[in-house]
Design an enzyme around this catalytic site. Structure first.
Site, PDB file in Angstrom:
ATOM      1  N   THR A   1      38.264  46.599  41.889  1.00 43.44           N
ATOM      2  CA  THR A   1      38.388  45.171  42.229  1.00 43.44           C
ATOM      3  C   THR A   1      38.679  44.912  43.705  1.00 43.44           C
ATOM      4  O   THR A   1      38.567  43.780  44.154  1.00 43.44           O
ATOM      5  CB  THR A   1      39.546  44.548  41.423  1.00 43.44           C
TER       6      THR A   1
ATOM      7  N   GLU B   1      43.543  52.537  40.058  1.00 46.52           N
ATOM      8  CA  GLU B   1      42.696  51.636  39.263  1.00 46.52           C
ATOM      9  C   GLU B   1      41.451  52.373  38.765  1.00 46.52           C
ATOM     10  O   GLU B   1      41.039  52.209  37.612  1.00 46.52           O
ATOM     11  CB  GLU B   1      42.295  50.423  40.113  1.00 46.52           C
TER      12      GLU B   1
ATOM     13  N   CYS C   1      46.595  43.766  35.883  1.00 39.19           N
ATOM     14  CA  CYS C   1      46.002  42.474  36.228  1.00 39.19           C
ATOM     15  C   CYS C   1      44.871  42.164  35.243  1.00 39.19           C
ATOM     16  O   CYS C   1      44.018  43.027  34.977  1.00 39.19           O
ATOM     17  CB  CYS C   1      45.440  42.518  37.649  1.00 39.19           C
TER      18      CYS C   1
ATOM     19  N   CYS D   1      48.337  37.628  45.382  1.00 38.98           N
ATOM     20  CA  CYS D   1      47.314  37.104  44.479  1.00 38.98           C
ATOM     21  C   CYS D   1      47.968  36.873  43.122  1.00 38.98           C
ATOM     22  O   CYS D   1      49.126  37.245  42.898  1.00 38.98           O
ATOM     23  CB  CYS D   1      46.198  38.134  44.334  1.00 38.98           C
TER      24      CYS D   1
END
Ligand code: SF4
Length: 328
Positions: free
Chosen positions: A174, A136, A106, A22
């Site tokens: 996410t 995260e 990110c 990604c």
């Protein structure tokens, strides 16, 4: 072997697209590579830059040193923070040790951090849907620990307590399963009808797109092989999504040699995809191994066209520009 020469075995592969890298992972890996070129080895990286064994080993071979905490980084050295994001205290520790910190978080994770700060500043209770212990989640929760409580899936909903049921918002990691998150939110809303939703989706485009295409192919697959590491949340979710969507079996492999021939016994259709931290060369190696076992007929199923890219971290770009200017 040309297409005309490919033996017709009746066996086929359905190859998911989008799959693999990604925009956030691409940026994070490039950040380490460019930092190595600019500053020279070693470059320290706090935590795995992305959750993929192959990527980590490749960068180690180029001079990256992966550490768990800033205190393992020599004073004054360069440290890169991983794509998963860090709590504010980690920046503070880096300042105290005079580290040159480059943040490869990110931007879509950073967006969730901003939401957490904003709702905390308005004194909301924030229900963060995510997996306990994931980097995260630790980073996002660290933005406002007094306001955030973790909700680890639908079964955790009953443990939630809030101060004011009219001032509650949910946010999420996410890389979750889109369907499971919807179920968690539905159960939260049964208990808290005035629960607010995030201003925009926290589950990122890459996670949703990879799950969507797997749902398309899974009902036709005897087995779905997901290339990805066990600590990669979005890769693990892809196996679950494939099974929920009707694949008769699903397996996660880091490398092609981990494919057990027994998985292919009696199979006609094999689905193949990869998590967001997986370079496509690993998928090509899986396809080559499947071809050797009679699965040479590959049909790519495309459900989205991804064009998003992110620019490198500002602090790195600034030093790159200065280096170019110094060379004249
Ligand atoms: S999976 Fe999504 S949030 Fe994670 S790095 Fe990729 S784009 Fe960013």
């Amino acid at each position: 072997m040309t297409e005309a020469e490919t033996p017709r075995t009746g066996k086929r592969v359905l190859l998911a697209n989008p799959r693999g890298y990604c925009a956030g992972v691409d940026r994070a890996v490039q950040t380490v590579e460019e930092a190595l070129k600019l500053y020279g080895a070693p470059i320290y990286v706090r935590k795995q830059i992305v959750h993929n064994k192959h990527v980590v080993h490749t960068l180690e071979a180029q001079g990256a040193i992966f550490v768990e905490e800033n205190e393992e980084v020599p004073e004054g050295a360069t440290v890169i923070f991983s794509a998963h994001g860090v709590a504010p205290e980690v920046y503070e520790q880096a300042r105290e040790r005079s580290l040159r910190a480059i943040d490869a978080t990110c931007p879509l994770v950073t967006k969730v951090h901003h939401e957490a700060r904003r709702f905390a500043a308005q004194d909301y209770d924030i229900l963060l849907i995510g997996h306990e212990g994931h980097e995260e989640v630790i980073g996002t929760a660290g933005e406002a620990p007094a306001h955030i409580q973790l909700v680890d899936g639908p079964d955790s909903v009953d443990q939630v307590t809030v101060r004011d049921p009219e001032k509650v918002v949910w946010l999420s990691q996410t890389t979750l399963s889109v369907d499971e998150t919807l179920e968690t939110v539905a159960r939260l809303k049964q208990r808290l009808p005035l629960l607010q939703s995030p201003p925009s989706d926290d589950i990122c485009y890459a996670t949703s797109n990879r799950q969507h295409v797997v749902k398309e192919i899974a009902p036709e697959c005897d087995v779905v092989i997901v290339v990805g590491s066990r600590n990669s949340s979005n890769s693990v979710r892809l196996v679950e999504v494939a099974l929920d969507a009707g694949a008769r079996a699903g397996h996660l492999v880091d490398f092609a040699h981990e494919i057990d021939d027994a998985w292919l016994t009696g199979a006609r259709t094999v689905g193949v995809t990869s998590g967001a931290s997986v370079p496509d060369e690993l998928v090509q190696q899986v396809l080559a191994r499947l071809a050797e076992r009679g699965f040479a007929d590959v049909e790519e199923i495309t459900t989205a066209d991804e064009r998003l890219t992110f620019s490198l971290p500002q602090e790195l770009k600034r030093d790159m520009k200065a280096a170019v200017a110094a060379r004249g």
